[in-house]
Design an enzyme around this catalytic site. Structure first.
Site, PDB file in Angstrom:
ATOM      1  N   ASP A   8      68.984  83.643  35.830  1.00  0.00           N
ATOM      2  CA  ASP A   8      69.308  82.451  35.077  1.00  0.00           C
ATOM      3  C   ASP A   8      69.224  82.845  33.596  1.00  0.00           C
ATOM      4  OD1 ASP A   8      69.837  79.855  34.350  1.00  0.00           O
ATOM      5  OD2 ASP A   8      67.956  79.019  35.071  1.00  0.00           O
ATOM      6  N   ASP A  10      68.613  80.131  30.601  1.00  0.00           N
ATOM      7  CA  ASP A  10      67.630  79.277  29.939  1.00  0.00           C
ATOM      8  C   ASP A  10      66.257  79.425  30.590  1.00  0.00           C
ATOM      9  OD1 ASP A  10      69.398  78.104  28.077  1.00  0.00           O
ATOM     10  OD2 ASP A  10      70.150  76.738  29.610  1.00  0.00           O
TER      11      ASP A  10
END
Length: 241
Positions: A8, A10
């Site tokens: 991922d 963020d």
């Protein structure tokens, strides 16, 4: 036979949420309440489109947004992790699947010279057009009811692995590194040899913990982490197996 690393963006690569961070460019450091209240569940990308239009209306330009974005700190240990992975191109393929957007991710990776680390970035396409504000679109259409409308990370991961297999690339295992609610769905794709690596204290880790407590079957192993340096230790273990 390589290991596929799925990141991922963020709270994993960067130590915050890029969409939340960019709002510091607003005059009051946050959107007006009526704009905040316009968010509808599952329609975050559409909401951010309105936020970007608001920033443009307030005179916030591309260069100011870029300065804010590249000032974001990395998650602890991530610089060491990316440098470690860069040394082992023969062992790993690396992709990002993120609900951020292509402009933000490009800015951060290029500014920090990590743009060459990742083989592929799957995220919501974005661009500055003649209207001067950042326009963002959903990555794809899908029918998954568990995921936001912008994209289903499970669908993205399944399609990528399938295309790689057609090209003759068969991964010995997948290591999924995430934190959020929209990372739960792709973790269900993981199999016996794969590893889910949720960040401690975040939604993904809490969800997988509840699954374990409820004795629900889960094929992959789960290794939680606080600093990305811990991820290095586990990857070192995996490549020695």
């Amino acid at each position: 036979m390589k290991i596929l690393l799925v990141f991922d963006f963020d709270n994993i690569i960067i130590d915050d949420n890029s969409d939340i961070w960019i709002v510091q460019c607003a005059p009051e450091k946050e959107p007006p309440i009526e704009l905040q209240d316009s968010y509808e569940k599952g329609l975050w990308t559409e909401f951010m489109g309105r936020v970007f239009k608001y920033l443009e209306d307030e005179g916030v330009r591309e260069d100011e947004m870029k300065r804010a974005m590249i000032s974001m700190p990395f998650t602890p240990g991530v610089v060491e992790l990316l440098n470690f992975i860069r040394k082992y191109k023969d062992k790993f393929d690396w992709i990002i699947i993120s609900d951020s957007n292509s402009v933000f991710i490009d800015w951060v990776l290029e500014a920090t010279n990590f743009h060459d680390v990742f083989d592929k970035v799957f995220t919501n396409p974005a661009a500055f057009y003649s209207n001067d504000y950042l326009t963002v679109e959903n990555y794809h259409a899908h029918s998954c009811t568990r995921c936001p409308q912008s994209h289903c990370k499970n669908v993205v991961l399944v399609e990528f692995v399938g295309k790689q297999l057609q090209r003759g690339v068969n991964y010995i295992r997948i290591v999924y590194i995430g934190d959020g609610r929209n990372d739960v769905c792709p973790v269900t794709f993981l199999k016996k040899n794969d590893v889910a690596m949720p960040q401690k204290g975040y939604t993904l880790q809490k969800t997988l913990s509840r699954v374990s407590q409820n004795l629900e079957p889960m094929e992959s192993s789960v290794v939680s982490w606080s600093s990305a340096v811990e991820i290095i230790s586990h990857l070192q273990f995996l490549i020695k197996e």
